[in-house]
Design a protein around this motif. Sequence first.
Motif, PDB file in Angstrom:
ATOM      1  N   ALA A   3       0.738  -1.171  -0.002  1.00 14.99           N
ATOM      2  CA  ALA A   3      -0.050  -0.113  -0.020  1.00 14.99           C
ATOM      3  C   ALA A   3       0.811   1.121   0.200  1.00 14.99           C
ATOM      4  CB  ALA A   3      -0.968   0.042   1.273  1.00 14.99           C
ATOM      5  N   LEU A   4       1.978   1.197   0.790  1.00 17.27           N
ATOM      6  CA  LEU A   4       2.820   2.249   0.838  1.00 17.27           C
ATOM      7  C   LEU A   4       3.450   2.631  -0.570  1.00 17.27           C
ATOM      8  CD1 LEU A   4       4.153   4.677   2.368  1.00 17.27           C
ATOM      9  CD2 LEU A   4       5.863   3.120   3.377  1.00 17.27           C
ATOM     10  N   ALA A   5       4.074   1.464  -0.952  1.00 16.24           N
ATOM     11  CA  ALA A   5       4.797   1.565  -2.453  1.00 16.24           C
ATOM     12  C   ALA A   5       3.711   2.087  -3.362  1.00 16.24           C
ATOM     13  CB  ALA A   5       5.355  -0.021  -2.893  1.00 16.24           C
ATOM     14  N   SER A   6       2.530   1.691  -3.316  1.00 13.20           N
ATOM     15  CA  SER A   6       1.597   2.003  -4.303  1.00 13.20           C
ATOM     16  C   SER A   6       1.247   3.336  -4.172  1.00 13.20           C
ATOM     17  CB  SER A   6       0.265   1.310  -4.057  1.00 13.20           C
ATOM     18  OG  SER A   6      -0.715   1.745  -5.110  1.00 13.20           O
ATOM     19  N   THR A   7       1.247   4.144  -2.932  1.00 14.60           N
ATOM     20  CA  THR A   7       0.972   5.523  -2.569  1.00 14.60           C
ATOM     21  C   THR A   7       2.149   6.356  -3.231  1.00 14.60           C
ATOM     22  OG1 THR A   7      -0.295   4.978  -0.683  1.00 14.60           O
ATOM     23  CG2 THR A   7       0.690   7.070  -0.915  1.00 14.60           C
ATOM     24  N   LEU A   8       3.443   5.960  -2.987  1.00 12.21           N
ATOM     25  CA  LEU A   8       4.642   6.820  -3.484  1.00 12.21           C
ATOM     26  C   LEU A   8       4.526   6.687  -5.173  1.00 12.21           C
ATOM     27  CD1 LEU A   8       7.445   5.424  -1.598  1.00 12.21           C
ATOM     28  CD2 LEU A   8       6.282   7.572  -0.962  1.00 12.21           C
ATOM     29  N   SER A  57       8.109  -3.217  -7.787  1.00 10.25           N
ATOM     30  CA  SER A  57       7.895  -4.810  -7.389  1.00 10.25           C
ATOM     31  C   SER A  57       7.253  -4.992  -6.196  1.00 10.25           C
ATOM     32  CB  SER A  57       9.448  -5.215  -7.466  1.00 10.25           C
ATOM     33  OG  SER A  57      10.147  -4.607  -6.130  1.00 10.25           O
ATOM     34  N   ILE A  58       7.346  -4.158  -5.092  1.00 13.60           N
ATOM     35  CA  ILE A  58       6.816  -4.148  -3.761  1.00 13.60           C
ATOM     36  C   ILE A  58       5.040  -4.423  -4.174  1.00 13.60           C
ATOM     37  CG2 ILE A  58       6.497  -3.208  -1.491  1.00 13.60           C
ATOM     38  CD1 ILE A  58       8.975  -1.943  -1.892  1.00 13.60           C
ATOM     39  N   HIS A  92      16.432  17.259   1.568  1.00 10.54           N
ATOM     40  CA  HIS A  92      15.864  18.553   2.331  1.00 10.54           C
ATOM     41  C   HIS A  92      14.660  17.852   2.959  1.00 10.54           C
ATOM     42  CE1 HIS A  92      17.720  21.796  -0.294  1.00 10.54           C
ATOM     43  NE2 HIS A  92      18.564  21.367   0.514  1.00 10.54           N
ATOM     44  N   GLY A  93      14.715  16.808   3.669  1.00  8.03           N
ATOM     45  CA  GLY A  93      13.337  16.252   4.462  1.00  8.03           C
ATOM     46  C   GLY A  93      12.560  15.490   3.639  1.00  8.03           C
ATOM     47  N   SER A  94      12.606  15.529   2.244  1.00  9.63           N
ATOM     48  CA  SER A  94      11.697  15.045   1.157  1.00  9.63           C
ATOM     49  C   SER A  94      12.126  13.577   0.916  1.00  9.63           C
ATOM     50  CB  SER A  94      11.232  15.899   0.117  1.00  9.63           C
ATOM     51  OG  SER A  94      10.194  15.407  -0.671  1.00  9.63           O
ATOM     52  N   ILE A  95      11.136  12.751   0.336  1.00  3.78           N
ATOM     53  CA  ILE A  95      11.734  11.459  -0.134  1.00  3.78           C
ATOM     54  C   ILE A  95      12.004  11.590  -1.730  1.00  3.78           C
ATOM     55  CG2 ILE A  95      10.920   9.155  -0.855  1.00  3.78           C
ATOM     56  CD1 ILE A  95       8.844   9.327   1.577  1.00  3.78           C
ATOM     57  N   VAL A  96      12.934  10.897  -1.848  1.00  8.61           N
ATOM     58  CA  VAL A  96      13.500  10.767  -3.212  1.00  8.61           C
ATOM     59  C   VAL A  96      13.453   9.342  -3.751  1.00  8.61           C
ATOM     60  CG1 VAL A  96      15.417  11.320  -4.891  1.00  8.61           C
ATOM     61  CG2 VAL A  96      14.930  12.813  -3.184  1.00  8.61           C
ATOM     62  N   ILE A  97      12.928   9.052  -4.915  1.00  2.00           N
ATOM     63  CA  ILE A  97      12.917   7.753  -5.416  1.00  2.00           C
ATOM     64  C   ILE A  97      14.008   7.292  -6.166  1.00  2.00           C
ATOM     65  CG2 ILE A  97      11.574   5.958  -7.068  1.00  2.00           C
ATOM     66  CD1 ILE A  97      10.070   6.695  -4.293  1.00  2.00           C
ATOM     67  N   LYS A  98      15.078   6.632  -5.829  1.00  2.01           N
ATOM     68  CA  LYS A  98      16.327   6.209  -6.519  1.00  2.01           C
ATOM     69  C   LYS A  98      16.011   4.981  -7.375  1.00  2.01           C
ATOM     70  CE  LYS A  98      19.896   7.976  -5.136  1.00  2.01           C
ATOM     71  NZ  LYS A  98      20.442   9.098  -5.706  1.00  2.01           N
ATOM     72  N   ASP A  99      15.076   4.313  -7.031  1.00  2.86           N
ATOM     73  CA  ASP A  99      14.951   2.898  -7.799  1.00  2.86           C
ATOM     74  C   ASP A  99      13.410   2.637  -7.951  1.00  2.86           C
ATOM     75  OD1 ASP A  99      15.263   0.224  -8.817  1.00  2.86           O
ATOM     76  OD2 ASP A  99      16.563  -0.595  -7.494  1.00  2.86           O
ATOM     77  N   LEU A 100      13.006   3.186  -9.074  1.00  3.05           N
ATOM     78  CA  LEU A 100      11.718   2.997  -9.498  1.00  3.05           C
ATOM     79  C   LEU A 100      11.169   1.438  -9.448  1.00  3.05           C
ATOM     80  CD1 LEU A 100       9.004   4.682  -9.707  1.00  3.05           C
ATOM     81  CD2 LEU A 100       9.549   4.626 -12.132  1.00  3.05           C
ATOM     82  N   LYS A 101      12.005   0.652 -10.024  1.00  3.07           N
ATOM     83  CA  LYS A 101      11.626  -0.806 -10.057  1.00  3.07           C
ATOM     84  C   LYS A 101      11.371  -1.495  -9.087  1.00  3.07           C
ATOM     85  CE  LYS A 101      13.619  -1.332 -14.900  1.00  3.07           C
ATOM     86  NZ  LYS A 101      14.637  -2.085 -15.513  1.00  3.07           N
ATOM     87  N   GLY A 133      18.644   1.237  -0.702  1.00  2.35           N
ATOM     88  CA  GLY A 133      19.165   1.913  -1.754  1.00  2.35           C
ATOM     89  C   GLY A 133      17.924   2.324  -2.607  1.00  2.35           C
ATOM     90  N   ALA A 134      16.763   2.367  -2.267  1.00  2.00           N
ATOM     91  CA  ALA A 134      15.683   2.339  -3.173  1.00  2.00           C
ATOM     92  C   ALA A 134      15.120   3.895  -3.007  1.00  2.00           C
ATOM     93  CB  ALA A 134      14.565   1.526  -2.899  1.00  2.00           C
ATOM     94  N   ILE A 135      15.286   4.663  -1.791  1.00  2.00           N
ATOM     95  CA  ILE A 135      14.855   5.897  -1.821  1.00  2.00           C
ATOM     96  C   ILE A 135      16.113   6.480  -0.941  1.00  2.00           C
ATOM     97  CG2 ILE A 135      12.558   5.277  -1.622  1.00  2.00           C
ATOM     98  CD1 ILE A 135      12.741   5.669   1.309  1.00  2.00           C
ATOM     99  N   ASP A 136      15.830   7.745  -0.988  1.00  3.47           N
ATOM    100  CA  ASP A 136      16.916   8.542  -0.117  1.00  3.47           C
ATOM    101  C   ASP A 136      15.920   9.916   0.520  1.00  3.47           C
ATOM    102  OD1 ASP A 136      18.944   9.481   1.150  1.00  3.47           O
ATOM    103  OD2 ASP A 136      20.306   9.298  -0.453  1.00  3.47           O
ATOM    104  N   TYR A 137      16.534  10.829   1.099  1.00  6.10           N
ATOM    105  CA  TYR A 137      16.022  12.257   1.346  1.00  6.10           C
ATOM    106  C   TYR A 137      16.634  13.110   0.701  1.00  6.10           C
ATOM    107  CZ  TYR A 137      13.057   9.316   4.412  1.00  6.10           C
ATOM    108  OH  TYR A 137      12.019   8.157   4.872  1.00  6.10           O
TER     109      TYR A 137
END
Length: 241
Positions: free
Chosen positions: A153-158, A226-227, A213-222, A207-211
């Motif tokens: 559910a969280l992966a889908s939300t992102l 997959s989740i 300035h406090g905001s989520i960054v998607i590094k590995d979309l695949k 290594g799939a996400i990072d931050y």
Amino acid sequence: MEEIACLNQDGLTNTCMFSESSMNALKSIMVETTFKKNRNIFWEGDSADKLYFVLKGCIKVFKTAYDGKDLVMHYFMENDLFGEVSCLGSVENSFTATTMSDCRIGVINEKDLEPLLLTNASLSFEFLKWSGMLGQFTQIKMRDLIFYGKNGALASTLLRMIHGFSRTDDNGDIHYTISLTNTDLAQLIGSTRETVNRMLQAWKNDGAIDYYHGSIVIKDLKYIKSICHCEDRCPLNICRL
């Protein structure tokens, strides 16, 4: 939460099935009104006798459980239509709607809508498609939560947040343009802030996400896709907040 700038992009609006003539007919019976930020438009259990068209701003629609926990179902943006009316099968509102910014709303009363639907076959057919699309959105959200758990559910939300609330930098990393706290994310999946913290930390360690300035960054979309077993088949007006 910070005030959200919600300007709908092409393909994201949930009224794309309405023809220009149908939209003009609906706008002819709208009564424009304004709501300040953090005001309730309607409550769960109120009589379902109005529809609402977002002229400007952003609306959060959610359901509250008996323990007081909120599950956010939708974010509605400019040119979106939402609400429930008895002539389409709802006696009471199933959700509560709250403004996330100062809003201008076109209110459509059921007493004005029903005769319009009875005399306009094209509009009636498009309303069926609109109603079906909202049902499909809810079904997919519940599918992600039930079959793939909180992680899915969280992966889908992102992934949904990418459409309308993101930009991609020169490295291909995806940055969000909407400021949602981990508590906000938890409400979108019916979970707790602590659970969201743990899931995001695990994805960061992988290594799939990072931050930034406090905001989520998607590094590995695949990895994220997959989740929740994303198949890249949902239209944009379904794959959105």
